[in-house]
Design a protein around this motif. Sequence first.
Motif, PDB file in Angstrom:
ATOM      1  N   MET A  62       0.843  -1.208   0.000  1.00 29.23           N
ATOM      2  CA  MET A  62       0.000   0.000   0.000  1.00 29.23           C
ATOM      3  C   MET A  62       0.870   1.247   0.000  1.00 29.23           C
ATOM      4  SD  MET A  62      -2.933  -1.079   2.753  1.00 29.23           S
ATOM      5  CE  MET A  62      -3.364   0.596   3.097  1.00 29.23           C
ATOM      6  N   TRP A  63       1.923   1.180   0.767  1.00 29.64           N
ATOM      7  CA  TRP A  63       2.837   2.310   0.895  1.00 29.64           C
ATOM      8  C   TRP A  63       3.481   2.626  -0.461  1.00 29.64           C
ATOM      9  CZ3 TRP A  63       3.878   6.058   4.196  1.00 29.64           C
ATOM     10  CH2 TRP A  63       5.096   6.729   4.105  1.00 29.64           C
ATOM     11  N   ASP A  64       3.965   1.579  -1.128  1.00 28.46           N
ATOM     12  CA  ASP A  64       4.590   1.763  -2.448  1.00 28.46           C
ATOM     13  C   ASP A  64       3.595   2.362  -3.432  1.00 28.46           C
ATOM     14  OD1 ASP A  64       7.040   0.877  -1.767  1.00 28.46           O
ATOM     15  OD2 ASP A  64       6.761  -1.169  -2.515  1.00 28.46           O
ATOM     16  N   ARG A  65       2.387   1.818  -3.422  1.00 27.55           N
ATOM     17  CA  ARG A  65       1.380   2.284  -4.371  1.00 27.55           C
ATOM     18  C   ARG A  65       1.064   3.756  -4.137  1.00 27.55           C
ATOM     19  NH1 ARG A  65      -3.309  -0.628  -3.341  1.00 27.55           N
ATOM     20  NH2 ARG A  65      -1.983  -2.407  -2.899  1.00 27.55           N
ATOM     21  N   GLN A  66       0.964   4.107  -2.846  1.00 25.73           N
ATOM     22  CA  GLN A  66       0.618   5.495  -2.570  1.00 25.73           C
ATOM     23  C   GLN A  66       1.754   6.436  -2.936  1.00 25.73           C
ATOM     24  OE1 GLN A  66      -0.659   7.239   1.429  1.00 25.73           O
ATOM     25  NE2 GLN A  66      -2.469   7.146   0.170  1.00 25.73           N
ATOM     26  N   ARG A  67       2.974   5.967  -2.708  1.00 25.20           N
ATOM     27  CA  ARG A  67       4.116   6.803  -3.077  1.00 25.20           C
ATOM     28  C   ARG A  67       4.157   7.037  -4.578  1.00 25.20           C
ATOM     29  NH1 ARG A  67       9.375   5.134  -0.145  1.00 25.20           N
ATOM     30  NH2 ARG A  67       9.337   3.805  -1.956  1.00 25.20           N
ATOM     31  N   GLU A  68       3.885   5.983  -5.340  1.00 26.55           N
ATOM     32  CA  GLU A  68       3.849   6.121  -6.801  1.00 26.55           C
ATOM     33  C   GLU A  68       2.758   7.093  -7.224  1.00 26.55           C
ATOM     34  OE1 GLU A  68       3.445   2.160  -8.370  1.00 26.55           O
ATOM     35  OE2 GLU A  68       5.356   1.599  -7.451  1.00 26.55           O
ATOM     36  N   ALA A  69       1.593   6.965  -6.588  1.00 24.74           N
ATOM     37  CA  ALA A  69       0.470   7.841  -6.938  1.00 24.74           C
ATOM     38  C   ALA A  69       0.814   9.294  -6.645  1.00 24.74           C
ATOM     39  CB  ALA A  69      -0.782   7.417  -6.172  1.00 24.74           C
ATOM     40  N   THR A  70       1.443   9.531  -5.498  1.00 21.73           N
ATOM     41  CA  THR A  70       1.819  10.897  -5.132  1.00 21.73           C
ATOM     42  C   THR A  70       2.839  11.449  -6.125  1.00 21.73           C
ATOM     43  OG1 THR A  70       1.528  10.217  -2.852  1.00 21.73           O
ATOM     44  CG2 THR A  70       2.585  12.335  -3.195  1.00 21.73           C
ATOM     45  N   ALA A  71       3.809  10.617  -6.493  1.00 20.58           N
ATOM     46  CA  ALA A  71       4.837  11.050  -7.441  1.00 20.58           C
ATOM     47  C   ALA A  71       4.191  11.404  -8.784  1.00 20.58           C
ATOM     48  CB  ALA A  71       5.883   9.956  -7.619  1.00 20.58           C
TER      49      ALA A  71
END
Length: 306
Positions: A285-294
Amino acid sequence: LMQLSVPLNFIGFVYREIRQGLTDIEQMFELLDVEPEVTDKPGARPLQVRQGAIRFEDVHFSYDPARPILKGISFEVPAGRTVAIVGPSGAGKSTISRLLYRFYDIKSGAVTIDGQDVRDVTQKSLRAAIGMVPQDTVLFNDTIAYNVRYGRIDATDQEVDKAADLAQIGEFIRALPEGFDSMVGERGLKLSGGEKQRVAIARTILKAPPILILDEATSALDTATEQEIQAALDFVSKGRTTLVIAHRLSTVVSADEIIVLKDGVIAERGRHAELLAQNGLYAAMWDRQREATAAEEQLKRMREED
Ligand code: ATP
C-alpha cells in the motif's frame, strides 16, 4: 393587500426559519450518523474516564447479518497513544470508529474505555468523552464563529480565536471580509474539504475531549494544506488517546501502532518501519501510494510548465 402581505411575509419568514432549523437538525444527525436503535441500559452510569485507554476485544460486527464486516478484532490504544487503522476501501475502518462511539452495538466481544463497556454507560457521557473529526464535516448554516464554538458553546470569543489559530484556520478566517461573522454552509461561503476539516479540528480543540477519533479525508489535498492539517492534528492529538482512520498513509508514520485491516480481520500490525520490513500488504500500500503521489506531482509540474 398590505394587510395580507405582512402576515404572508411573516409566514414566509417562519417557514424559512423552521426549514433552516430542520436542515440543521438533519445535518446534526448526519454529523453524528445517529441510528436510533442504540439506547441506554436501564440504570446506565456515566462513563468515568481515568486515563482514557481503549480496548477492542474479539469484536464481531455486521450491519447486515448476511455480511460480516468485523470478524474478531482485538487491539488496544493505551492512554495518550495513537493507533492508526489502515486497509483497503470497505475494509471496515470507519466502522471501528462508529463502534467506539456506539452508533451500533456489536454482535459479540467488547469495546471498553478504561475497563467500562460502552454498552453499560450513558451515551451522553460516552460522546462527551470522545472528540470526532469526521471525514466530511457538515457545517451549520451560520457564522464561522458559531461553527467553531459548537465544540463548547460557552467558549469566549478569545477561546474561539485561539482554537482557530491552533487549528491553522485563524488567519484564513480573519482574511475574510466579515471575519468570524462570515456565513458558511449551504447559504454562505463554501469552504474546501481541508478548510472544513480545520473548522472541525478547532471545534475539537475547544471541546478538549480525552479521546479522539480522526477520520481522515479520502480526497487528495495539496502538500501545503496537508502539512497544515497535519500540524493541527498533531496539536489536537497530543496527550490524548487517538484512533486515526487513515486514508493517506503519510499520517500514520509516527503512530504507536498501525493496524492493517483486511476482509474483517487484522492482517498485519506494528510500527511503520516494522511493517515496511515485513514486505506485506502495508508495504505494498505504501509503495502504491508513493507512486500515486509522485505521478500527481509530476502532472502538476507539467501543468505549471504549460
Ligand atoms: P473507506 O476507506 O472506503 O472509507 P472503510 O474501511 O472505512 O472504507 P467502512 O465505512 O467501515 O469501510 O465500511 C465497511 C463495509 O460496511 C463496507 O462494505 C460498507 O459498504 C459497509 N457499510 C458501511 N456502513 C454501512 C451501513 N450503514 N449499512 C450497511 N452497510 C454499511
